[in-house]
Write a protein that holds these residues in place. Structure first.
Motif, PDB file in Angstrom:
ATOM      1  N   UNK A 183     -55.473  20.652 -11.258  1.00  0.00           N
ATOM      2  CA  UNK A 183     -55.371  19.193 -11.404  1.00  0.00           C
ATOM      3  C   UNK A 183     -53.981  18.801 -11.890  1.00  0.00           C
ATOM      4  N   UNK A 184     -53.439  17.715 -11.304  1.00  0.00           N
ATOM      5  CA  UNK A 184     -52.094  17.258 -11.658  1.00  0.00           C
ATOM      6  C   UNK A 184     -51.049  17.673 -10.638  1.00  0.00           C
ATOM      7  N   UNK A 185     -51.311  18.737  -9.868  1.00  0.00           N
ATOM      8  CA  UNK A 185     -50.361  19.140  -8.822  1.00  0.00           C
ATOM      9  C   UNK A 185     -50.310  18.063  -7.738  1.00  0.00           C
ATOM     10  N   UNK A 186     -49.142  17.919  -7.127  1.00  0.00           N
ATOM     11  CA  UNK A 186     -49.027  16.998  -5.988  1.00  0.00           C
ATOM     12  C   UNK A 186     -49.001  17.839  -4.713  1.00  0.00           C
ATOM     13  N   UNK A 187     -49.915  17.522  -3.803  1.00  0.00           N
ATOM     14  CA  UNK A 187     -50.058  18.305  -2.575  1.00  0.00           C
ATOM     15  C   UNK A 187     -50.060  17.379  -1.363  1.00  0.00           C
ATOM     16  N   UNK A 188     -49.865  17.998  -0.202  1.00  0.00           N
ATOM     17  CA  UNK A 188     -49.994  17.274   1.074  1.00  0.00           C
ATOM     18  C   UNK A 188     -50.718  18.188   2.040  1.00  0.00           C
ATOM     19  N   UNK A 189     -51.306  17.569   3.069  1.00  0.00           N
ATOM     20  CA  UNK A 189     -52.014  18.364   4.077  1.00  0.00           C
ATOM     21  C   UNK A 189     -52.039  17.618   5.406  1.00  0.00           C
ATOM     22  N   UNK A 190     -52.144  18.397   6.465  1.00  0.00           N
ATOM     23  CA  UNK A 190     -52.386  17.833   7.792  1.00  0.00           C
ATOM     24  C   UNK A 190     -53.808  18.139   8.237  1.00  0.00           C
ATOM     25  N   UNK A 191     -54.650  18.560   7.298  1.00  0.00           N
ATOM     26  CA  UNK A 191     -56.032  18.982   7.593  1.00  0.00           C
ATOM     27  C   UNK A 191     -57.031  18.420   6.593  1.00  0.00           C
ATOM     28  N   UNK A 192     -56.819  17.190   6.157  1.00  0.00           N
ATOM     29  CA  UNK A 192     -57.735  16.612   5.166  1.00  0.00           C
ATOM     30  C   UNK A 192     -59.105  16.369   5.797  1.00  0.00           C
ATOM     31  N   UNK A 193     -60.095  16.306   4.936  1.00  0.00           N
ATOM     32  CA  UNK A 193     -61.440  15.899   5.363  1.00  0.00           C
ATOM     33  C   UNK A 193     -61.623  14.475   4.838  1.00  0.00           C
ATOM     34  N   UNK A 194     -61.640  13.497   5.756  1.00  0.00           N
ATOM     35  CA  UNK A 194     -61.837  12.101   5.341  1.00  0.00           C
ATOM     36  C   UNK A 194     -60.624  11.511   4.656  1.00  0.00           C
ATOM     37  N   UNK A 195     -59.490  11.527   5.332  1.00  0.00           N
ATOM     38  CA  UNK A 195     -58.229  11.100   4.721  1.00  0.00           C
ATOM     39  C   UNK A 195     -58.065   9.599   4.546  1.00  0.00           C
TER      40      UNK A 195
END
Ligand SMILES: NC(=O)c1ccc[n+]([C@@H]2O[C@H](COP(=O)([O-])OP(=O)(O)OC[C@H]3O[C@@H](n4cnc5c(N)ncnc54)[C@H](OP(=O)(O)O)[C@@H]3O)[C@@H](O)[C@H]2O)c1
Length: 320
Positions: free
Chosen positions: A79-91
């Motif tokens: 928790x607190x990390x900043x992340x990104x994704x191209x594979x989110x579920x329900x973005x």
């Protein structure tokens, strides 16, 4: 939380705002508070059912934001990390789930909103220019829809690799935007193979990056030099009809590929390596992302209408 729900398959009107319970991260999953969600053409294929989806569902595969909670067995993030994704579920929501293996850390010098605006299309432009066809210094390449989200990133990466870009666009505004990104030659779609031949001394190009599909496919083949490669990476104008491979022989022993991102970031390591390049270029000012429009989350419908009506340039974002 607020989210967008596609109640059934159909046009942009099926995207409606709703109140949903917060998702609960399962084993290996992160719960991400969405700072921004990217709007991508694939979201329209999910909405219409061209790519398999099961309504009701919340669309959206690209997000960036802070990790709020983690599921059992998560070791890579906290928790607190900043992340990104191209594979989110329900973005398209205030909160989305992400498998830890499909998340990448966002460096401190990249704003979360910038990360959401570049990740999916940046990874795609990366593999298309470095792996599908590795652009060589001095190559002249054809990029369709050069002022679009993909087109602007492809154009810049071809330039970074020392290539020259011929771009197609549909309006004078898009022509200006494509030129600002570095395209040397910007042309319309009408009779484009002849223009490409004229601009390459009659030879044609070694690669065409075509995300338009049905409307440009034939012309793209006709724009290639012998043994050239058609990287047909999308179908914004509709899918290409069935095709007899013998035509590739007659047209110059051409190559045809229909690549998709998943196979070029299939391991966490490949995903991270490409993402580090993209974020690194962004932070160093070597890559620019043009955000064409930011829409409030509730206006996802309007974002899809604009994208499909060819009214947009660059990247579209939804802001929860
Ligand atoms: N394979 C992969 O890994 C991958 C990953 C990401 C995206 N993609 C594909 O990349 C393509 C571009 O995606 P994007 O999100 O960056 O969209 P975009 O290029 O910003 O928008 C689509 C553009 O396509 C052009 N276009 C030409 N004919 C069209 C038609 N009949 N209907 C709609 N658009 C038309 C328009 O530009 P003009 O008005 O200038 O013609 C339009 O602005 C899509 O096909 C998408 O599926 C593939």
């Amino acid at each position: 939380m607020r989210a967008i729900v596609a109640e059934k398959h159909g046009g942009p009107e099926v995207l409606v705002p709703a109140d949903l319970p917060d998702p609960v991260p399962g084993p290996g999953q992160l719960l991400v508070r969405v700072a921004a969600a990217g709007v991508n053409y694939i979201d329209t294929y999910h909405r219409t059912g061209r790519y398999e989806t099961h309504p009701p569902f919340t669309p959206g595969v690209e997000v960036a934001g802070e990790v709020e909670a983690v599921g059992e067995g998560v070791t890579a993030f906290a928790p607190g990390d900043v992340v990104a994704t191209a594979d989110a579920i329900g973005g398209y929501a205030e909160k989305a789930l992400v498998d830890q293996a499909r998340a990448v850390p966002v460096p401190a010098d990249v704003e979360p909103e910038r990360a959401a605006s570049v990740l999916l299309q940046g990874l795609t432009a990366h593999y298309l220019t470095h792996s599908t066809y590795a652009v060589q210094p001095g190559d002249t390449v054809l990029v369709h829809a050069a002022a679009g989200g993909m087109g602007l990133l492809l154009t810049q990466l071809v330039k970074l690799l020392g290539g020259r870009v011929i771009g197609t666009v549909s309006t004078p505004l898009k022509e200006r935007v494509a030129r600002e990104a570095g395209a040397e030659e910007v042309i319309g779609y009408e009779d484009f193979p002849r223009r490409v031949k004229d601009l390459t001394g009659g030879r044609g190009v070694p690669v065409v990056y075509d995300g338009v599909g049905a409307a440009t496919f034939e012309g793209s083949l006709a724009s290639l030099q012998p043994r050239g490669l058609l990287a047909l990476y999308g179908a914004a104008s509709g899918p290409v009809p069935p095709f007899d491979p013998i035509r590739l022989a007659g047209a110059g022993s051409l190559f045809l590929t229909r690549p998709t991102l998943a196979h070029y970031v299939s391991t966490s390591e490949e995903l991270r390596t490409r993402a580090e390049d993209v974020f690194g270029w962004l932070a160093a000012g070597r890559l620019d992302v043009r955000v064409g429009e930011r829409y409030p989350l509730a206006e996802a419908r309007r974002a899809h209408e604009d994208l499909e009506a060819r009214r947009t340039t660059g990247k579209l974002l939804l802001i929860p």
